[in-house]
Design a protein around this motif. Structure first.
Motif, PDB file in Angstrom:
ATOM      1  N   MET A   1      -0.357  12.153  -6.242  1.00 35.30           N
ATOM      2  CA  MET A   1      -1.390  11.158  -6.064  1.00 35.30           C
ATOM      3  C   MET A   1      -2.702  11.871  -5.713  1.00 35.30           C
ATOM      4  SD  MET A   1      -1.483   7.953  -3.387  1.00 35.30           S
ATOM      5  CE  MET A   1       0.066   7.379  -3.982  1.00 35.30           C
ATOM      6  N   ARG A   2      -3.750  11.442  -6.321  1.00 33.70           N
ATOM      7  CA  ARG A   2      -5.061  12.043  -6.064  1.00 33.70           C
ATOM      8  C   ARG A   2      -5.561  11.634  -4.690  1.00 33.70           C
ATOM      9  NH1 ARG A   2      -8.548  10.478 -10.895  1.00 33.70           N
ATOM     10  NH2 ARG A   2     -10.023  11.835  -9.849  1.00 33.70           N
ATOM     11  N   ARG A   3      -6.367  12.482  -4.099  1.00 32.43           N
ATOM     12  CA  ARG A   3      -6.856  12.265  -2.732  1.00 32.43           C
ATOM     13  C   ARG A   3      -7.578  10.932  -2.588  1.00 32.43           C
ATOM     14  NH1 ARG A   3      -3.896  14.987   0.374  1.00 32.43           N
ATOM     15  NH2 ARG A   3      -4.086  17.213   0.221  1.00 32.43           N
ATOM     16  N   ARG A   4      -8.413  10.593  -3.542  1.00 31.48           N
ATOM     17  CA  ARG A   4      -9.175   9.334  -3.447  1.00 31.48           C
ATOM     18  C   ARG A   4      -8.244   8.126  -3.461  1.00 31.48           C
ATOM     19  NH1 ARG A   4     -13.909  10.319  -1.174  1.00 31.48           N
ATOM     20  NH2 ARG A   4     -14.701  12.264  -1.992  1.00 31.48           N
ATOM     21  N   GLU A   5      -7.198   8.200  -4.284  1.00 32.07           N
ATOM     22  CA  GLU A   5      -6.225   7.100  -4.329  1.00 32.07           C
ATOM     23  C   GLU A   5      -5.459   7.023  -3.016  1.00 32.07           C
ATOM     24  OE1 GLU A   5      -3.979   8.341  -7.686  1.00 32.07           O
ATOM     25  OE2 GLU A   5      -5.397   7.504  -9.129  1.00 32.07           O
ATOM     26  N   GLU A   6      -5.107   8.182  -2.481  1.00 35.83           N
ATOM     27  CA  GLU A   6      -4.401   8.240  -1.208  1.00 35.83           C
ATOM     28  C   GLU A   6      -5.283   7.676  -0.091  1.00 35.83           C
ATOM     29  OE1 GLU A   6      -1.891  11.527   1.386  1.00 35.83           O
ATOM     30  OE2 GLU A   6      -3.009  12.182  -0.368  1.00 35.83           O
ATOM     31  N   LEU A   7      -6.573   8.007  -0.132  1.00 40.31           N
ATOM     32  CA  LEU A   7      -7.515   7.492   0.855  1.00 40.31           C
ATOM     33  C   LEU A   7      -7.611   5.976   0.753  1.00 40.31           C
ATOM     34  CD1 LEU A   7      -9.671   8.003   3.043  1.00 40.31           C
ATOM     35  CD2 LEU A   7     -11.337   8.227   1.185  1.00 40.31           C
ATOM     36  N   ALA A   8      -7.744   5.459  -0.442  1.00 42.69           N
ATOM     37  CA  ALA A   8      -7.849   4.011  -0.640  1.00 42.69           C
ATOM     38  C   ALA A   8      -6.593   3.302  -0.138  1.00 42.69           C
ATOM     39  CB  ALA A   8      -8.091   3.694  -2.113  1.00 42.69           C
ATOM     40  N   MET A   9      -5.439   3.899  -0.392  1.00 45.22           N
ATOM     41  CA  MET A   9      -4.188   3.302   0.055  1.00 45.22           C
ATOM     42  C   MET A   9      -4.122   3.294   1.590  1.00 45.22           C
ATOM     43  SD  MET A   9      -0.242   4.333  -0.777  1.00 45.22           S
ATOM     44  CE  MET A   9      -0.515   4.221  -2.535  1.00 45.22           C
ATOM     45  N   ALA A  10      -4.517   4.395   2.207  1.00 50.51           N
ATOM     46  CA  ALA A  10      -4.485   4.483   3.671  1.00 50.51           C
ATOM     47  C   ALA A  10      -5.450   3.487   4.301  1.00 50.51           C
ATOM     48  CB  ALA A  10      -4.803   5.913   4.122  1.00 50.51           C
ATOM     49  N   VAL A  11      -6.634   3.339   3.710  1.00 48.44           N
ATOM     50  CA  VAL A  11      -7.605   2.358   4.216  1.00 48.44           C
ATOM     51  C   VAL A  11      -7.007   0.953   4.113  1.00 48.44           C
ATOM     52  CG1 VAL A  11      -9.835   1.260   3.742  1.00 48.44           C
ATOM     53  CG2 VAL A  11      -9.657   3.753   3.799  1.00 48.44           C
ATOM     54  N   GLY A  12      -6.352   0.669   3.004  1.00 43.51           N
ATOM     55  CA  GLY A  12      -5.706  -0.636   2.823  1.00 43.51           C
ATOM     56  C   GLY A  12      -4.607  -0.869   3.848  1.00 43.51           C
ATOM     57  N   HIS A  13      -3.827   0.167   4.147  1.00 44.78           N
ATOM     58  CA  HIS A  13      -2.768   0.039   5.142  1.00 44.78           C
ATOM     59  C   HIS A  13      -3.351  -0.278   6.514  1.00 44.78           C
ATOM     60  CE1 HIS A  13       0.198   2.639   2.610  1.00 44.78           C
ATOM     61  NE2 HIS A  13       0.162   1.382   2.213  1.00 44.78           N
ATOM     62  N   VAL A  14      -4.428   0.405   6.878  1.00 46.25           N
ATOM     63  CA  VAL A  14      -5.073   0.148   8.170  1.00 46.25           C
ATOM     64  C   VAL A  14      -5.598  -1.292   8.212  1.00 46.25           C
ATOM     65  CG1 VAL A  14      -7.048   0.744   9.638  1.00 46.25           C
ATOM     66  CG2 VAL A  14      -5.609   2.557   8.680  1.00 46.25           C
ATOM     67  N   ARG A  15      -6.254  -1.698   7.154  1.00 46.37           N
ATOM     68  CA  ARG A  15      -6.801  -3.063   7.090  1.00 46.37           C
ATOM     69  C   ARG A  15      -5.676  -4.094   7.213  1.00 46.37           C
ATOM     70  NH1 ARG A  15      -9.145  -3.074   2.090  1.00 46.37           N
ATOM     71  NH2 ARG A  15     -10.750  -1.717   2.933  1.00 46.37           N
ATOM     72  N   ASP A  16      -4.575  -3.878   6.491  1.00 46.24           N
ATOM     73  CA  ASP A  16      -3.440  -4.796   6.568  1.00 46.24           C
ATOM     74  C   ASP A  16      -2.831  -4.810   7.965  1.00 46.24           C
ATOM     75  OD1 ASP A  16      -3.797  -5.365   3.882  1.00 46.24           O
ATOM     76  OD2 ASP A  16      -2.130  -4.104   3.206  1.00 46.24           O
ATOM     77  N   GLY A  17      -2.743  -3.640   8.576  1.00 49.87           N
ATOM     78  CA  GLY A  17      -2.204  -3.555   9.928  1.00 49.87           C
ATOM     79  C   GLY A  17      -3.063  -4.314  10.927  1.00 49.87           C
ATOM     80  N   GLU A  18      -4.364  -4.202  10.778  1.00 48.85           N
ATOM     81  CA  GLU A  18      -5.272  -4.938  11.672  1.00 48.85           C
ATOM     82  C   GLU A  18      -5.112  -6.447  11.497  1.00 48.85           C
ATOM     83  OE1 GLU A  18      -8.757  -1.536  12.056  1.00 48.85           O
ATOM     84  OE2 GLU A  18      -8.919  -3.038  10.465  1.00 48.85           O
ATOM     85  N   LYS A  19      -4.961  -6.884  10.252  1.00 51.49           N
ATOM     86  CA  LYS A  19      -4.757  -8.315   9.992  1.00 51.49           C
ATOM     87  C   LYS A  19      -3.433  -8.791  10.597  1.00 51.49           C
ATOM     88  CE  LYS A  19      -7.328  -8.469   5.648  1.00 51.49           C
ATOM     89  NZ  LYS A  19      -7.207  -8.595   4.177  1.00 51.49           N
ATOM     90  N   ARG A  20      -2.406  -7.968  10.458  1.00 51.44           N
ATOM     91  CA  ARG A  20      -1.087  -8.298  10.990  1.00 51.44           C
ATOM     92  C   ARG A  20      -1.159  -8.478  12.511  1.00 51.44           C
ATOM     93  NH1 ARG A  20       1.294  -4.203   8.584  1.00 51.44           N
ATOM     94  NH2 ARG A  20       1.439  -5.310   6.624  1.00 51.44           N
TER      95      ARG A  20
END
Length: 88
Positions: free
Chosen positions: A1-20
């Motif tokens: 996985m490319r770094r930018r894709e990995e970064l986007a996924m990690a940002v999404g995980h953090v955002r989802d975690g905050e919503k949870r």
């Protein structure tokens, strides 16, 4: 996985975690307001918070790796430029 894709996924995980966490806090508020037991809900909130901390740590690692790669590329460009200037 490319770094930018990995970064986007990690940002999404953090955002989802905050919503949870926000959703769980609302659930706890309703439980408490209704006089219901909230122990398990509070334990789950604690787990969500610990997981979010880990997700944020992972995000920071990825950001650090991207920065390190960027600095390495910048140094390589400078070295190539120096070599070109020196050879002329």
């Amino acid at each position: 996985m490319r770094r930018r894709e990995e970064l986007a996924m990690a940002v999404g995980h953090v955002r989802d975690g905050e919503k949870r966490i926000l959703k769980q806090e609302a659930i706890i508020g309703r439980l408490l307001a209704g006089g219901h037991p909230s122990g398990q809900a509070l334990e789950l909130l604690s787990t969500f918070n610990a997981t979010l901390d880990l997700m944020k740590d992972h995000l920071h690692i990825i950001e650090g790796e991207i920065d390190a790669e960027r600095q390495l590329k910048k140094s390589a460009r400078r070295a190539r430029l120096k070599a070109i200037v020196k050879s002329n």
